[in-house]
Motif scaffolding. Structure first.
Motif, PDB file in Angstrom:
ATOM      1  N   PHE A   8      36.132  33.438 -42.276  1.00 21.47           N
ATOM      2  CA  PHE A   8      35.685  34.150 -43.466  1.00 21.47           C
ATOM      3  C   PHE A   8      36.056  33.375 -44.722  1.00 21.47           C
ATOM      4  CE2 PHE A   8      36.514  37.238 -46.827  1.00 21.47           C
ATOM      5  CZ  PHE A   8      35.400  38.069 -46.756  1.00 21.47           C
ATOM      6  N   LYS A   9      35.069  33.180 -45.633  1.00 25.67           N
ATOM      7  CA  LYS A   9      35.315  32.552 -46.933  1.00 25.67           C
ATOM      8  C   LYS A   9      34.698  33.439 -48.002  1.00 25.67           C
ATOM      9  CE  LYS A   9      35.089  27.864 -45.163  1.00 25.67           C
ATOM     10  NZ  LYS A   9      34.315  26.622 -45.146  1.00 25.67           N
ATOM     11  N   GLN A  10      35.510  33.848 -48.972  1.00 22.51           N
ATOM     12  CA  GLN A  10      35.020  34.713 -50.041  1.00 22.51           C
ATOM     13  C   GLN A  10      34.778  33.905 -51.303  1.00 22.51           C
ATOM     14  OE1 GLN A  10      37.198  38.300 -50.531  1.00 22.51           O
ATOM     15  NE2 GLN A  10      35.989  38.984 -52.259  1.00 22.51           N
ATOM     16  N   HIS A  11      33.662  34.234 -51.997  1.00 26.59           N
ATOM     17  CA  HIS A  11      33.272  33.596 -53.250  1.00 26.59           C
ATOM     18  C   HIS A  11      32.914  34.717 -54.227  1.00 26.59           C
ATOM     19  CE1 HIS A  11      32.886  29.968 -50.782  1.00 26.59           C
ATOM     20  NE2 HIS A  11      32.129  30.681 -49.973  1.00 26.59           N
ATOM     21  N   GLY A  12      33.902  35.273 -54.927  1.00 27.87           N
ATOM     22  CA  GLY A  12      33.655  36.426 -55.795  1.00 27.87           C
ATOM     23  C   GLY A  12      33.309  37.633 -54.937  1.00 27.87           C
ATOM     24  N   TYR A  13      32.138  38.248 -55.194  1.00 31.98           N
ATOM     25  CA  TYR A  13      31.708  39.401 -54.401  1.00 31.98           C
ATOM     26  C   TYR A  13      30.909  39.000 -53.159  1.00 31.98           C
ATOM     27  CZ  TYR A  13      33.191  42.277 -58.295  1.00 31.98           C
ATOM     28  OH  TYR A  13      33.945  42.894 -59.254  1.00 31.98           O
ATOM     29  N   GLN A  14      30.581  37.732 -53.062  1.00 34.46           N
ATOM     30  CA  GLN A  14      29.827  37.219 -51.920  1.00 34.46           C
ATOM     31  C   GLN A  14      30.795  36.592 -50.909  1.00 34.46           C
ATOM     32  OE1 GLN A  14      26.241  36.853 -51.645  1.00 34.46           O
ATOM     33  NE2 GLN A  14      26.022  38.179 -53.413  1.00 34.46           N
ATOM     34  N   PHE A  15      30.345  36.508 -49.671  1.00 35.80           N
ATOM     35  CA  PHE A  15      31.151  35.770 -48.692  1.00 35.80           C
ATOM     36  C   PHE A  15      30.263  35.110 -47.655  1.00 35.80           C
ATOM     37  CE2 PHE A  15      31.053  40.002 -46.777  1.00 35.80           C
ATOM     38  CZ  PHE A  15      30.799  39.730 -45.440  1.00 35.80           C
ATOM     39  N   ASP A  16      30.859  34.181 -46.958  1.00 35.46           N
ATOM     40  CA  ASP A  16      30.221  33.427 -45.888  1.00 35.46           C
ATOM     41  C   ASP A  16      31.109  33.591 -44.665  1.00 35.46           C
ATOM     42  OD1 ASP A  16      28.141  31.314 -45.236  1.00 35.46           O
ATOM     43  OD2 ASP A  16      29.975  30.298 -44.630  1.00 35.46           O
ATOM     44  N   ALA A  17      30.519  33.920 -43.533  1.00 39.06           N
ATOM     45  CA  ALA A  17      31.329  34.161 -42.340  1.00 39.06           C
ATOM     46  C   ALA A  17      30.635  33.649 -41.088  1.00 39.06           C
ATOM     47  CB  ALA A  17      31.620  35.653 -42.189  1.00 39.06           C
ATOM     48  N   ILE A  18      31.453  33.313 -40.111  1.00 35.80           N
ATOM     49  CA  ILE A  18      30.981  32.959 -38.781  1.00 35.80           C
ATOM     50  C   ILE A  18      31.743  33.826 -37.796  1.00 35.80           C
ATOM     51  CG2 ILE A  18      30.844  31.170 -37.008  1.00 35.80           C
ATOM     52  CD1 ILE A  18      30.624  29.122 -39.302  1.00 35.80           C
ATOM     53  N   SER A  19      30.995  34.588 -37.002  1.00 35.93           N
ATOM     54  CA  SER A  19      31.592  35.418 -35.955  1.00 35.93           C
ATOM     55  C   SER A  19      31.392  34.731 -34.615  1.00 35.93           C
ATOM     56  CB  SER A  19      30.931  36.801 -35.906  1.00 35.93           C
ATOM     57  OG  SER A  19      31.335  37.581 -36.995  1.00 35.93           O
ATOM     58  N   ASN A  20      32.491  34.518 -33.909  1.00 28.57           N
ATOM     59  CA  ASN A  20      32.452  33.978 -32.559  1.00 28.57           C
ATOM     60  C   ASN A  20      32.786  35.120 -31.615  1.00 28.57           C
ATOM     61  OD1 ASN A  20      32.140  30.942 -32.875  1.00 28.57           O
ATOM     62  ND2 ASN A  20      33.783  31.400 -34.320  1.00 28.57           N
ATOM     63  N   LEU A  21      31.819  35.475 -30.754  1.00 28.64           N
ATOM     64  CA  LEU A  21      31.974  36.637 -29.891  1.00 28.64           C
ATOM     65  C   LEU A  21      31.842  36.252 -28.422  1.00 28.64           C
ATOM     66  CD1 LEU A  21      29.277  37.809 -32.070  1.00 28.64           C
ATOM     67  CD2 LEU A  21      31.062  39.482 -31.828  1.00 28.64           C
ATOM     68  N   CYS A  22      32.608  36.916 -27.613  1.00 28.51           N
ATOM     69  CA  CYS A  22      32.411  36.848 -26.170  1.00 28.51           C
ATOM     70  C   CYS A  22      31.922  38.226 -25.751  1.00 28.51           C
ATOM     71  CB  CYS A  22      33.705  36.485 -25.445  1.00 28.51           C
ATOM     72  SG  CYS A  22      33.481  36.351 -23.665  1.00 28.51           S
ATOM     73  N   VAL A  23      30.675  38.280 -25.269  1.00 27.04           N
ATOM     74  CA  VAL A  23      30.033  39.543 -24.907  1.00 27.04           C
ATOM     75  C   VAL A  23      29.935  39.623 -23.388  1.00 27.04           C
ATOM     76  CG1 VAL A  23      27.933  40.911 -25.149  1.00 27.04           C
ATOM     77  CG2 VAL A  23      28.759  39.557 -27.074  1.00 27.04           C
ATOM     78  N   TYR A  24      30.270  40.787 -22.846  1.00 25.01           N
ATOM     79  CA  TYR A  24      30.317  41.012 -21.396  1.00 25.01           C
ATOM     80  C   TYR A  24      29.398  42.170 -21.015  1.00 25.01           C
ATOM     81  CZ  TYR A  24      32.383  42.511 -16.938  1.00 25.01           C
ATOM     82  OH  TYR A  24      32.575  42.881 -15.636  1.00 25.01           O
ATOM     83  N   ASN A  25      28.691  42.022 -19.902  1.00 22.84           N
ATOM     84  CA  ASN A  25      27.848  43.099 -19.384  1.00 22.84           C
ATOM     85  C   ASN A  25      28.564  43.745 -18.201  1.00 22.84           C
ATOM     86  OD1 ASN A  25      25.939  44.814 -18.361  1.00 22.84           O
ATOM     87  ND2 ASN A  25      24.461  43.229 -17.822  1.00 22.84           N
ATOM     88  N   PRO A  26      29.170  44.922 -18.399  1.00 21.92           N
ATOM     89  CA  PRO A  26      29.898  45.585 -17.316  1.00 21.92           C
ATOM     90  C   PRO A  26      28.989  46.392 -16.386  1.00 21.92           C
ATOM     91  CG  PRO A  26      30.079  46.890 -19.291  1.00 21.92           C
ATOM     92  CD  PRO A  26      29.295  45.645 -19.662  1.00 21.92           C
ATOM     93  N   ASN A  27      27.702  46.452 -16.705  1.00 15.63           N
ATOM     94  CA  ASN A  27      26.755  47.278 -15.957  1.00 15.63           C
ATOM     95  C   ASN A  27      26.307  46.620 -14.656  1.00 15.63           C
ATOM     96  OD1 ASN A  27      26.578  49.300 -18.076  1.00 15.63           O
ATOM     97  ND2 ASN A  27      25.530  47.706 -19.234  1.00 15.63           N
TER      98      ASN A  27
END
Length: 87
Positions: A8-27
């Motif tokens: 996460f990087k904030q620039h005033g009221y704006q920000f730039d983010a990268i989400s790294n997710l590990c998603v699992y299908n339990p079904n």
């Protein structure tokens, strides 16, 4: 979701983010797409699965990534987004 790490990087009221997710299908059935929710003030710049760009669709706060996830399987998704948190 098994894991979620945000850069996460904030620039005033704006920000730039990268989400790294590990998603699992339990079904016991395939998932045809991965659905997530993101504040509508945020714009998705790119989504990747295991390092490869993938198509996505955005409707309001719904982010839909067309990707089949097999039962009991997991994948790594990276989402790059920017903007502000809309009230």
């Amino acid at each position: 979701m098994i894991n979620h790490h945000i850069q996460f990087k904030q620039h005033g009221y704006q920000f730039d983010a990268i989400s790294n997710l590990c998603v699992y299908n339990p079904n016991s059935q395939n998932l045809d797409s991965i659905i997530m929710y993101l504040n509508p003030g945020l714009n998705v710049l790119e989504a990747t699965i295991t390092g490869k760009s993938v198509d996505f669709r955005r409707e309001g706060q719904v982010l839909s990534i067309k990707h089949t996830l097999q039962p009991q399987d997991s994948i790594f998704i990276k989402i790059h987004y920017t903007g502000y948190i809309a009230p």
